[in-house]
Design a protein around this motif. Sequence first.
Motif, PDB file in Angstrom:
ATOM      1  N   SER A 178       0.854  -1.169   0.000  1.00  0.00           N
ATOM      2  CA  SER A 178       0.000   0.000   0.000  1.00  0.00           C
ATOM      3  C   SER A 178       0.886   1.214   0.000  1.00  0.00           C
ATOM      4  O   SER A 178       1.814   1.322   0.814  1.00  0.00           O
ATOM      5  CB  SER A 178      -0.894   0.013   1.233  1.00  0.00           C
TER       6      SER A 178
ATOM      7  N   ASN B 138      -5.600   4.318  -0.235  1.00  0.00           N
ATOM      8  CA  ASN B 138      -5.374   3.028   0.394  1.00  0.00           C
ATOM      9  C   ASN B 138      -5.225   1.924  -0.631  1.00  0.00           C
ATOM     10  O   ASN B 138      -5.392   0.758  -0.312  1.00  0.00           O
ATOM     11  CB  ASN B 138      -6.538   2.720   1.333  1.00  0.00           C
ATOM     12  N   LYS B 139      -4.898   2.272  -1.852  1.00  0.00           N
ATOM     13  CA  LYS B 139      -4.852   1.278  -2.907  1.00  0.00           C
ATOM     14  C   LYS B 139      -3.784   0.240  -2.645  1.00  0.00           C
ATOM     15  O   LYS B 139      -2.665   0.559  -2.274  1.00  0.00           O
ATOM     16  CB  LYS B 139      -4.602   1.954  -4.253  1.00  0.00           C
ATOM     17  N   LEU B 140      -4.170  -1.005  -2.879  1.00  0.00           N
ATOM     18  CA  LEU B 140      -3.240  -2.118  -2.761  1.00  0.00           C
ATOM     19  C   LEU B 140      -2.760  -2.529  -4.144  1.00  0.00           C
ATOM     20  O   LEU B 140      -3.542  -2.599  -5.078  1.00  0.00           O
ATOM     21  CB  LEU B 140      -3.916  -3.312  -2.104  1.00  0.00           C
TER      22      LEU B 140
END
Lengths: 114, 110
Positions: free
Chosen positions: A93, A100-102
Amino acid sequence: GNSVTQMEGPVTLSEEAFLTINCTYTATGYPSLFWYVQYPGEGLQLLLKATKADDKGSNKGFEATYRKETTSFHLEKGSVQVSDSAVYFCALSGNKAAGNKLTFGGGTRVLVKP
Amino acid sequence: NAGVTQTPKFQVLKTGQSMTLQCAQDMNHEYMSWYRQDPGMGLRLIHYSVGAGITDQGEVPNGYNVSRSTTEDFPLRLLSAAPSQTSVYFCASGGRGEQYFGPGTRLTVT
């Protein structure tokens, strides 16, 4: 951009064997690192995480250490069980600006035989 | 506390049909996202939302629309289904990178 590379499977082991799944990453700044596990027919579950360099995440006998110098987060377990058969995903992340992008690796299928 | 729920579990569509995949969470998370999972390709981000009324594109947004009218719900719309959209779709919610995933929707487009 961010990327995660993990070893391809499948990995086939006998019960009580030692498991290592390699994961390396490319990212700007100081990402948080995660291992997720997906059991057959289910969604992903968080297995463990580390948020800064030299942190060690651990859960259910699994461990991984955040190594900034080698940009790695390898997953290990000393003695696997049949119930550990699953697909394991390494993920990162980015910083707050990235939300909060994974970013996920491609996944490693692990099969533990009795 | 149900976590993240998704409906339907399975769906078969014909090319050109439209449908909506539902996703709801009861953890009061601001961040929600949709992924697709294809064999050998891991998970790819389709769209995400950082709060009600705010959405943005991920890695593979084409052919999909989203909206976020409430904190709890984040539906994914397929406008005109194509065989390339055959996949397993996961919704997730969370914060600070830690995501909670729904059980998935297996979609087949013929």
